[in-house]
Design an enzyme around this catalytic site. Structure first.
Site, short mmCIF file in Angstrom:
data_model
loop_
_atom_site.label_atom_id
_atom_site.label_comp_id
_atom_site.label_asym_id
_atom_site.label_seq_id
_atom_site.Cartn_x
_atom_site.Cartn_y
_atom_site.Cartn_z
N ASN A 98 40.96 44.78 35.32
CA ASN A 98 42.13 45.10 36.15
C ASN A 98 43.45 45.04 35.38
O ASN A 98 44.34 45.86 35.61
CB ASN A 98 42.17 44.22 37.40
CG ASN A 98 42.35 42.76 37.09
OD1 ASN A 98 41.82 42.27 36.09
ND2 ASN A 98 43.09 42.07 37.91
N GLU A 131 44.71 27.98 32.75
CA GLU A 131 45.22 28.64 31.54
C GLU A 131 46.73 28.46 31.52
O GLU A 131 47.31 27.89 32.44
CB GLU A 131 44.86 30.13 31.58
CG GLU A 131 43.36 30.38 31.60
CD GLU A 131 42.99 31.86 31.49
OE1 GLU A 131 43.63 32.68 32.18
OE2 GLU A 131 42.07 32.18 30.73
N GLU A 188 38.25 31.83 35.51
CA GLU A 188 39.32 32.37 36.37
C GLU A 188 38.68 33.46 37.21
O GLU A 188 38.32 34.52 36.68
CB GLU A 188 40.45 32.97 35.51
CG GLU A 188 41.11 31.97 34.57
CD GLU A 188 41.92 30.92 35.30
OE1 GLU A 188 42.28 31.13 36.46
OE2 GLU A 188 42.18 29.86 34.70
#
Ligand code: NAD
Length: 488
Positions: A159, A469, A257
């Site tokens: 994405n 992160e 994630e």
């Protein structure tokens, strides 16, 4: 860079030990241009052997790279950042062609952010200090070493292709690791171009190795490799769960994630115009294919009807078009299977008795009739527990519904399996504090959306992931802490 154009028929190779090479198996996958549905290149479907070759290259580079001074690592990372900026147009066009996103978006967001990732971690590594503790009364001092892990794996989705690929690679190499990385097979192009940039910036051979291929072959081989000690993964929740299972017996360090189904909660006391404009963006930016998009909109009942009318009017004015046209707001979805998945949820919404307030249909763009275009779609749902409100659709589709009280909306916001981000629109400070504390999410935005400071922790709770992160969190992930206790 040597070439100024993306070749019309782009053959992509693996980048191993600083060289571009074909896969050993000679297996290839077609790469589609989503704006016209045509195959415009091929990428390797790398096997275990290719991953092993990438691993050996990383392993050989590690002793020297891990001993390279922080200043030198920093200099190289910042050079990569500068070269990305110098090649902005080429990278933005490649990203758009591969992904279907408007070129203007890639130019404004994706590629500048990829450059920022290298610049940020190039600077951050020089500020990443060890802790030390004097053990008072015991004549001892403790200090903590932060040592690179060795060879690490980075796996990223389609994405935000270069943006998320570099968000992993930059901290990994800044911390002194060597990397075997795999971009999404759906959007491999900018990762391929990055190899050239890294060589040009003087990144030593083998520090970064990029293998292309399917998740189930190449990705799986990275995760299964016994000596790739840590995996940083961004992608779907089901894939994350699978990776966790494969990695667990080898005790790999994992950063996951994953997906999201983020609430966008609107109270009547907000700054209305700002909220309305930002809500259009947070719903449909990048064709709604951002893990942080606010895909569930909850509106306080006193302004619900007004919001519904204003929002739908604005959404109807968004232009769906070819990604290279300057006035395009919504480009193409990333792939045919993904378009079909998103469309299936519009069907589910109808079956569930929800109302399609606008959109819901494919769009034919003249001259690009086989592209994957879909109208931005607003679905009014009757209850919060229907499937379109619970499952990640990941396209230009949002749900809206009214709420009565703060408690009601909090319960609905938290009643999903995901917990990535939440957005809150209100000018009431006490409510802001109460709700920010209780929303089950890794990131809460108040009166804004997607405002990022790279020093802050990024990640989700529940099925949205494990670990964080960003900033020193990323550098902590990519290092092992070792405490040394000295008695004097
Ligand atoms: P995906 O899980 O299908 O693929 C992601 C990556 O994993 C790809 O490179 C793929 O090839 C690889 N992969 C697939 N199977 C694998 C396996 N068995 N072993 C190793 N690697 C494997 O996800 P996607 O469709 O590319 O991306 C969309 C998803 O990513 C959405 O769910 C979205 O919410 C999520 N996402 C999350 C974040 C975040 O920061 N939390 C950011 C962006 C996207």
């Amino acid at each position: 860079m040597k070439n100024n154009e993306i070749p019309a028929y782009a053959g992509i190779k693996n980048y191993i030990n600083g060289e571009f090479i074909n896969p050993e198996s000679n297996q290839w996958i077609d790469n589609y241009n989503p704006s016209n549905g045509e195959v415009y290149g091929q990428i390797p479907n790398s096997s275990k052997e290719d991953v092993e070759q990438a691993f050996q290259s990383a392993k050989s580079a590690f002793p020297s790279w891990s001993q390279t001074t922080l200043e030198e690592r920093s200099r190289i990372l910042i050079k990569i950042s500068e070269l990305l900026e110098a090649n902005l147009d080429r990278f933005a066009e490649a990203e758009s062609k591969d992904n279907g996103k408007p070129v203007s978006l890639a130019k404004m967001v994706d590629i500048p952010r990829a450059a920022s990732n290298f610049r940020f971690f190039g600077n951050a590594i020089t500020q990443f200090a060890s802790e030390s503790h004097e053990s008072v009364g015991q004549n001892a001092v403790n200090y903590t070493l932060r040592q690179p892990i060795g060879v690490v794996g980075c796996i990223s989705p389609w994405n935000l292709p270069l943006y998320l690929f570099t968000w992993k690679i930059a901290p990994a190499i800044a911390a002194g690791n060597c990397v075997v990385a795999k971009p999404s097979e759906v959007t491999p192009m900018t990762a391929y171009l990055l190899g050239e940039i890294c060589s040009e910036a003087g990144l030593p051979k083998g520090v970064l190795n990029i293998v292309h291929g399917l998740g189930t072959t190449t990705g799986q081989a990275i995760v299964e490799h016994p000596n790739i000690k840590a995996i940083s993964f961004t992608g779907g929740t089901a894939t994350g769960a699978h990776i966790a299972k494969v990695a667990a017996p080898m005790f790999k360090k994992l950063s996951l994630e994953l997906g999201g189904k983020n609430p966008n909660i609107i109270f009547a006391d907000c700054d209305y115009d700002d909220m309305l404009n930002t809500t259009v963006r947070s719903s449909f930016a990048n064709q709604g294919q951002i893990c942080l998009c606010g895909s569930r909109i909850f509106v306080e009942e006193t302004i619900y009807e007004k919001f519904k009318a204003d929002f739908v009017e604005k959404v109807k004015s968004l232009k769906v078009g070819h990604p290279s046209e300057i006035d395009t707001n919504i480009g193409a979805l990333v792939s045919k299977p993904h378009l079909e998945k998103v469309k299936s949820y519009i069907k589910i919404a109808k079956e569930e008795g929800a109302t399609i307030l606008c959109g819901g249909n494919e769009v034919t763009v003249e001259g690009y009739e086989n592209g994957y275009y879909l109208q931005p779609t607003v679905i009014e749902v009757k209850t919060d527990d229907c499937r379109v409100n619970q499952e990640e659709i990941f396209g230009p589709v949002v749900t809206i519904m009214p709420f009565k009280t703060e408690d009601d909306v909090l319960e609905m916001a938290n009643k999903v399996k995901y917990g990535l981000s939440a957005t809150l629109w209100t000018n009431n400070l006490k409510r802001t504090m109460r709700m920010s504390n209780q929303l089950q999410a890794g990131i809460v935005w108040v009166n804004t959306w997607m405002m990022r400071d790279l020093r802050t922790p990024f990640g989700g709770v529940k099925a949205s992931g494990v670990g964080r992160e960003g900033g020193f969190e990323a550098l902590r992930f990519f290092t092992e802490a070792k405490n040394v206790c000295i008695k004097y």
